[in-house]
Design an enzyme around this catalytic site. Structure first.
Site, short mmCIF file in Angstrom:
data_model
loop_
_atom_site.label_atom_id
_atom_site.label_comp_id
_atom_site.label_asym_id
_atom_site.label_seq_id
_atom_site.Cartn_x
_atom_site.Cartn_y
_atom_site.Cartn_z
N GLY A 200 0.88 -1.29 0.06
CA GLY A 200 -0.10 -0.03 0.18
C GLY A 200 0.81 1.36 -0.04
N ALA A 201 2.05 1.04 -0.68
CA ALA A 201 3.06 2.08 -0.41
C ALA A 201 2.74 3.44 -1.23
CB ALA A 201 4.38 1.47 -0.95
N GLY B 195 -0.10 4.79 -0.65
CA GLY B 195 -1.43 5.34 0.00
C GLY B 195 -0.76 6.35 1.01
N ILE C 176 -0.95 6.29 4.37
CA ILE C 176 -0.31 6.20 5.63
C ILE C 176 1.22 5.80 5.42
CG2 ILE C 176 0.37 4.08 7.56
CD1 ILE C 176 -2.59 3.66 7.67
N ASP D 227 2.56 -1.99 -4.49
CA ASP D 227 1.19 -1.36 -4.73
C ASP D 227 0.64 -2.07 -5.94
OD1 ASP D 227 -1.24 0.33 -4.58
OD2 ASP D 227 -0.26 1.48 -3.09
N ASN E 57 -10.43 -9.08 0.93
CA ASN E 57 -9.21 -9.17 1.79
C ASN E 57 -8.67 -10.48 2.09
OD1 ASN E 57 -8.64 -6.34 2.07
ND2 ASN E 57 -10.58 -6.26 3.08
N ASN F 144 -7.03 -2.83 7.18
CA ASN F 144 -8.37 -3.44 7.93
C ASN F 144 -8.96 -4.63 6.90
OD1 ASN F 144 -8.24 -2.55 10.42
ND2 ASN F 144 -8.68 -0.50 9.58
N ASP G 106 -4.39 2.46 18.86
CA ASP G 106 -5.62 2.62 19.88
C ASP G 106 -4.81 2.85 21.32
OD1 ASP G 106 -7.90 1.60 17.95
OD2 ASP G 106 -6.54 -0.03 17.80
N ARG H 119 -3.67 6.39 21.60
CA ARG H 119 -4.88 7.33 21.60
C ARG H 119 -5.53 7.05 23.22
NH1 ARG H 119 -8.07 4.75 16.30
NH2 ARG H 119 -7.27 6.48 14.96
N HIS I 92 -9.49 -4.44 16.40
CA HIS I 92 -9.21 -3.16 16.43
C HIS I 92 -10.38 -2.74 15.73
CE1 HIS I 92 -7.35 0.61 14.56
NE2 HIS I 92 -7.84 0.30 13.46
N1 NAD Z 1 -4.71 -1.01 12.43
C1 NAD Z 1 -4.86 0.38 12.26
O1 NAD Z 1 -4.70 0.95 13.38
C2 NAD Z 1 -5.16 1.18 11.36
C3 NAD Z 1 -5.17 2.67 11.38
C4 NAD Z 1 -5.50 3.29 10.21
C5 NAD Z 1 -5.75 2.76 8.91
N2 NAD Z 1 -5.68 1.43 8.90
C6 NAD Z 1 -6.14 0.82 7.60
O2 NAD Z 1 -4.85 0.89 6.74
C7 NAD Z 1 -5.17 0.50 5.43
C8 NAD Z 1 -4.42 1.62 4.66
O3 NAD Z 1 -4.83 3.07 4.85
P1 NAD Z 1 -4.51 4.41 4.02
O4 NAD Z 1 -5.01 5.37 4.83
O5 NAD Z 1 -3.03 4.28 3.87
O6 NAD Z 1 -5.19 3.84 2.71
P2 NAD Z 1 -4.93 4.39 1.23
O7 NAD Z 1 -6.25 4.14 0.70
O8 NAD Z 1 -4.29 5.86 1.18
O9 NAD Z 1 -3.73 3.43 0.70
C9 NAD Z 1 -3.94 2.16 0.52
C10 NAD Z 1 -3.05 1.68 -0.61
O10 NAD Z 1 -3.10 0.20 -0.63
C11 NAD Z 1 -2.92 -0.21 -2.00
N3 NAD Z 1 -3.48 -1.56 -2.23
C12 NAD Z 1 -4.64 -1.99 -2.20
N4 NAD Z 1 -4.51 -3.37 -2.43
C13 NAD Z 1 -3.49 -3.69 -2.57
C14 NAD Z 1 -2.65 -4.86 -2.75
N5 NAD Z 1 -3.24 -5.99 -2.78
N6 NAD Z 1 -1.25 -5.05 -2.69
C15 NAD Z 1 -0.81 -3.86 -2.17
N7 NAD Z 1 -1.33 -2.48 -2.33
C16 NAD Z 1 -2.55 -2.64 -2.25
C17 NAD Z 1 -3.88 0.92 -2.54
O11 NAD Z 1 -3.84 1.01 -4.22
C18 NAD Z 1 -3.53 2.42 -1.90
O12 NAD Z 1 -2.50 2.79 -2.71
C19 NAD Z 1 -6.68 0.65 5.43
O13 NAD Z 1 -7.01 -0.64 5.25
C20 NAD Z 1 -6.88 1.34 6.76
O14 NAD Z 1 -8.30 0.86 7.10
C21 NAD Z 1 -5.47 0.56 10.02
C1 NAG Z 2 -12.97 -5.86 13.65
O1 NAG Z 2 -12.18 -4.77 13.27
C2 NAG Z 2 -12.14 -4.31 11.73
C3 NAG Z 2 -11.11 -3.16 12.10
O2 NAG Z 2 -11.82 -2.02 12.50
C4 NAG Z 2 -13.34 -4.29 11.12
O3 NAG Z 2 -13.06 -3.84 9.74
C5 NAG Z 2 -14.12 -5.51 11.39
O4 NAG Z 2 -15.52 -5.30 10.90
C6 NAG Z 2 -14.43 -5.95 12.85
N1 NAG Z 2 -14.98 -7.05 12.96
C7 NAG Z 2 -16.40 -7.20 12.91
C8 NAG Z 2 -16.92 -8.69 13.21
O5 NAG Z 2 -17.13 -6.31 13.54
#
Ligand code: NAD
Ligand code: NAG
Ligand code: NAG
Length: 350
Positions: free
Chosen positions: A28-29, A31, A33, A59, A122, A148, A176, A179, A204
């Site tokens: 997701g490089a 994107g 994050i 990506d 996913n 996610n 989390d 936070r 999460h």
């Molecule tokens: N666990 C956590 O605490 C937490 C916190 C924030 C966001 N997230 C999750 O992190 C993920 C990324 O967030 P973001 O804001 O950078 O999103 P974003 O949409 O800006 O970037 C995601 C990138 O992933 C790429 N991508 C999609 N499928 C792919 C694959 N199969 N292989 C490689 N790359 C792929 C997309 O093309 C995009 O460039 C989301 O799923 C978001 O929900 C998790």
């Molecule tokens: C568990 O957390 C993830 C991340 O927020 C969310 O996408 C998912 O729906 C949650 N699982 C359930 C069963 O609600």
């Protein structure tokens, strides 16, 4: 004498340049994050100021032109530790000989998409990337899943990489955790680093349980139990929990984009602790593979626990008292994860 010191400096410089680089993948490089994350990693904030790095950026194909821009900017940072940057849409290139894999990319929810279809998409991604880890990465690779649904994606990746120990997989709940520390710190008017040993239990998601029963707040030089420091039990058992649980949604509502800067910071904290260990007597939260029914958490889930890390291995903290208030919330998050796991495994089978 000066000559000797100069010689020693030269030798140290030579030794640093010569240290074997570690290979770090970010998916997701292209994107948001990753955009906040890559600089910190490349400049040595995570793996140390003397650890050279090769960055591998994965990506999907349509994002390769964007990724070119990210590569240009990384080059333009002119960083001493960054030995090479490789951008690709091919798993066999991205996962080759990895020391660390940070799996950020995942399928985002689109309007009108059913939850089951989203999960299925996913599962397909993380099955494939787990397989690539199994086939191409080092067996000692540390894998952090961020995309996610992070817990279940992590479980699928671990199950799809049978030759890599399940302990080497974790998912991000450090955001989390951070936070929760910050909410308590703001309330007590102390820096966030004065708040220790909060726990995020579970998924999460909004059923996660931020637990402060073992948390200590350093105020005026001494460590106080969180409930004594905050002096507002109703807040700690009510709005505090809800604020942490809903924080992601609150950021999206305000920014029209999900958390990225804070997520990147949490990724750095998580990986730095894996790499260098947690301070004596302190624990942090991360999603890990559950075995042995610890704290009554069912087996075969990726569930967030309090852990301590030493010599690059984590251990769930033992012997914490869990009251009924906590137990019911921990169980609710586990139930959610079981349901999601079973749905994910059923789509994996077909
Ligand atoms: N666990 C956590 O605490 C937490 C916190 C924030 C966001 N997230 C999750 O992190 C993920 C990324 O967030 P973001 O804001 O950078 O999103 P974003 O949409 O800006 O970037 C995601 C990138 O992933 C790429 N991508 C999609 N499928 C792919 C694959 N199969 N292989 C490689 N790359 C792929 C997309 O093309 C995009 O460039 C989301 O799923 C978001 O929900 C998790
Ligand atoms: C568990 O957390 C993830 C991340 O927020 C969310 O996408 C998912 O729906 C949650 N699982 C359930 C069963 O609600
Ligand atoms: C990962 O696996 C290696 C062995 O392949 C092991 O030495 C290491 O401690 C494991 N644990 C973690 C947390 O990565």
């Amino acid at each position: 004498r000066n000559e000797i010191i100069d010689l020693m400096y030269d030798y140290v410089k030579y030794a640093i340049c010569d240290a074997q680089p570690i290979r770090v993948l970010v998916t997701g490089a292209a994107g948001q994050i990753a955009y906040s994350l890559l600089f910190s990693i490349a400049k040595g904030d995570v793996f140390g100021k003397d650890q050279p790095i090769v960055l591998l950026l994965l990506d999907i194909s349509p994002m390769l032109p964007v990724l070119d821009g990210v590569v240009m900017e990384l080059q333009d940072c002119a960083l001493p530790l960054l030995k090479e940057v490789v951008s690709t849409d091919k798993e066999e290139v991205a996962f080759k000989d990895l020391d660390v894999a940070i799996l950020v990319g995942s399928m985002p929810r689109r309007d009108g998409m059913e939850r089951k279809d989203l999960l299925k998409a996913n599962v397909a991604i993380f099955k494939s990337q787990g397989g690539a880890l199994d086939k191409f990465a080092k067996k000692t690779v540390k894998v952090l899943v961020v995309g996610n649904p992070a817990n279940t994606n992590c479980l699928i990746a671990a199950k799809s990489a049978p030759s890599i120990p399940k302990e080497n997989f974790s998912c991000l709940t450090r955001l989390d955790h951070n936070r929760a520390c910050s909410q308590v710190a703001i309330r007590c008017s102390v820096p966030a680093t004065h708040v220790k040993n909060v726990i995020i239990w579970g998924n999460h998601s909004s059923t996660q349980y931020p637990d402060v029963h073992h948390c200590k707040v350093n105020m005026a030089g001494s460590d106080l139990p969180c409930f004594e420091a905050v002096k507002d039990d109703a807040w700690l058992k009510g709005d505090f929990i809800a604020t942490v649980q809903q924080r992601g949604a609150a950021v999206i509502k305000a920014r029209k984009l999900s958390s990225a800067m804070s997520a990147a910071k949490a990724i750095c904290d998580h990986l730095r602790d894996i790499w260098s260990g947690t301070p004596e007597g302190e624990f942090i939260s991360m999603g890990v593979y559950s075995t042995g029914n610890r704290y009554g958490v069912p087996e075969d889930l990726v569930y967030s626990f309090p852990v301590q890390i030493k010599d690059k291995s984590w251990k769930i903290v033992d012997g914490l008292d869990i009251n009924d208030f906590s137990k019911s919330r921990m169980d609710a998050s586990a139930a959610e994860l079981i349901e999601e796991r079973d749905m994910a495994l059923s789509t994996l089978a077909v």
